[in-house]
Design a protein around this motif. Sequence first.
Motif, short mmCIF file in Angstrom:
data_model
loop_
_atom_site.label_atom_id
_atom_site.label_comp_id
_atom_site.label_asym_id
_atom_site.label_seq_id
_atom_site.Cartn_x
_atom_site.Cartn_y
_atom_site.Cartn_z
N UNK A 71 -1.45 15.35 -7.73
CA UNK A 71 -0.67 15.11 -8.95
C UNK A 71 0.57 14.26 -8.65
N UNK A 72 1.11 14.43 -7.45
CA UNK A 72 2.25 13.60 -7.05
C UNK A 72 1.83 12.13 -6.92
N UNK A 73 0.60 11.91 -6.46
CA UNK A 73 0.10 10.53 -6.38
C UNK A 73 -0.01 9.95 -7.79
N UNK A 74 -0.61 10.74 -8.70
CA UNK A 74 -0.72 10.26 -10.08
C UNK A 74 0.66 9.96 -10.65
N UNK A 75 1.60 10.84 -10.34
CA UNK A 75 2.96 10.67 -10.88
C UNK A 75 3.59 9.37 -10.36
N UNK A 76 3.39 9.07 -9.06
CA UNK A 76 3.99 7.86 -8.51
C UNK A 76 3.31 6.61 -9.10
N UNK A 91 5.46 3.73 -10.96
CA UNK A 91 5.58 2.36 -10.43
C UNK A 91 4.98 1.35 -11.40
N UNK A 92 3.79 1.64 -11.94
CA UNK A 92 3.13 0.68 -12.82
C UNK A 92 2.60 -0.52 -12.04
N UNK A 96 0.81 -1.22 0.00
CA UNK A 96 0.00 0.00 0.00
C UNK A 96 0.84 1.27 0.00
N UNK A 97 0.57 2.12 -0.98
CA UNK A 97 1.35 3.34 -1.16
C UNK A 97 0.64 4.51 -0.48
N UNK A 98 -0.67 4.49 -0.52
CA UNK A 98 -1.57 5.47 0.11
C UNK A 98 -1.53 6.85 -0.53
N UNK A 99 -0.31 7.40 -0.72
CA UNK A 99 -0.22 8.72 -1.37
C UNK A 99 1.16 8.84 -2.01
N UNK A 103 7.40 6.67 5.50
CA UNK A 103 8.29 6.50 4.35
C UNK A 103 8.01 7.67 3.41
N UNK A 104 8.92 7.87 2.48
CA UNK A 104 8.74 8.93 1.49
C UNK A 104 8.48 8.30 0.13
N UNK A 105 8.11 9.14 -0.85
CA UNK A 105 7.91 8.60 -2.19
C UNK A 105 9.22 8.06 -2.75
N UNK A 106 10.35 8.71 -2.36
CA UNK A 106 11.65 8.25 -2.84
C UNK A 106 11.96 6.85 -2.30
N UNK A 107 11.69 6.67 -1.00
CA UNK A 107 11.94 5.37 -0.37
C UNK A 107 11.03 4.30 -1.00
N UNK A 108 9.79 4.69 -1.26
CA UNK A 108 8.85 3.74 -1.87
C UNK A 108 9.39 3.26 -3.23
N UNK A 109 9.86 4.22 -4.03
CA UNK A 109 10.39 3.86 -5.35
C UNK A 109 11.64 2.99 -5.24
N UNK A 110 12.43 3.30 -4.23
CA UNK A 110 13.66 2.51 -4.01
C UNK A 110 13.29 1.05 -3.73
N UNK A 111 12.27 0.83 -2.89
CA UNK A 111 11.84 -0.54 -2.57
C UNK A 111 11.35 -1.24 -3.85
N UNK A 112 10.56 -0.51 -4.64
CA UNK A 112 10.04 -1.08 -5.88
C UNK A 112 11.19 -1.52 -6.79
#
Length: 452
Positions: A329-334, A338-339, A275-278, A291-300
């Motif tokens: 818009x940041x949510x849409x971007x993430x 991620x896909x 779950x990313x949530x935002x 966590x941050x969006x950067x950390x989330x992307x790193x895990x992915x």
Amino acid sequence: MEQKSPFRDETGHAGRAYYIETFGCQMNVRDSETAAGLLETLGFSRGTDKESASLILFNTCCVRDHAEKRVFGNIGALKELKEENPNLIIGVFGCMMQQQEVAEKLYKRFPFVDIVFGTNLLSRLPAFVESAESGARTLAVDEQNIQIEDDLPSIRTGKINAFVNINYGCDNYCTYCIVPYVRGRERSREANAVVEEAKRLVAEGYTELTLLGQNVNSYGKDLADASFGKLLAEVSKVDGLKRIRFMTSHPKDLTDEMIDAMARYENVCHHVHLPMQSGSNEILKRMNRKYTRERYLEIVQKLRAAMPDVELTTDIIVGFPGETEEDFLETLDLVEKVGFASAFTFKYSPRKGTRAATMEEQVPEPDKRSRLQRLNELQERKSRENNEKYVGVTGIVHVEDCDEKHEPVCYGKFSNFKMVYFPGSPELIGQYVPVTITNVRKNSLYGKRADE
Ligand code: SAM
Ligand code: SF4
């Protein structure tokens, strides 16, 4: 695959049917299986509909307002059945009834409901049923001692997959979420108990399990020398177990050890519900997600580097208090970056007693609605794009069921959670069948057997 109760037929309930309606998540499904097990020890047997049942149970959810409203609506509709059959026993339990105030409201509003109790009192269901039979109503909620007992009898409902609890409760207190208040503090089951249950399930015929926890990644924090990575390693050694799934993974606790275990043990499925949530760091902070969006992307990226075939699914909330158009818009971007294979998307729903419910800057309903629509449109496109890559790919489907009414089609999932449909018949249920994907529809893959 069902457990037979040694007490069956000895209590005068033989032939009386029970019917359980479950709202909410997999934990609730698992609790309903326990409720079924308890009722069968009383001699009740599983029925197929409310109309012919002698006992109806509702297992409720309170994560969003929508779920609550549906429960009240559905219970109201039972009044007629009770009028037709005054001996009918009606009970309501689960997370929503774990909240004293809501339980009292329901108890008062629906005098034809015999039993109202919180999730943590599930083991007392047989006693509640017996007092309902003697004409007494029960309202039993204990908000303080939220303990859920292991090893109660249960009747599994999954045809090919069995749920196994590994930890209960949640300590994370995401500011929008009611779960920690109704499911209590986090408690892990001993690894031995999990492994023994897995062995019993394999002996019953299951070859696929889903390990359940609000946050499986924090499994073992309350035990000595335990972690989710280690548990995966232990469970993967159970003889005859072909697929191990798990949910839900909180990004903040996802470790390299777990990624390593997923990549290393062949029977651990390459799917993570994360779950990313935002996608906005400001909103993630206000949500207390840690966590941050950067950390989330790193895990992915780490997951994909270790397992190129891994699929990710997620939960996203729009319209959290203070969410601006830029945050959204940041949510849409993430989501774009991620896909995800698929996503559960929600409008923020204020829950009484949580921090976010009293935050200022609540987002107006029309904004929530339009953001949800835009997010869903994007996710639909991403799901379609993700599906395209499967055309021509052959994978192993664990067959869940077949639909013979509309078209003779079987369905089941690849190891990485992708749902696949192919022509086949019911004798394939439970088998592992190689299927080559020939075409895609919105969120599903269609194929033909590769072994014929
Ligand atoms: N423990 C899991 C986790 O942390 O991801 C999920 C628990 S919750 C039952 C499932 C999902 O419901 C959450 O991931 C969140 O997206 C959503 N949810 C929880 N509270 C919500 C609320 N107040 N409004 C809208 N969605 C909510
Ligand atoms: Fe709720 Fe957060 Fe716990 Fe999940 S991790 S159950 S969203 S508090």
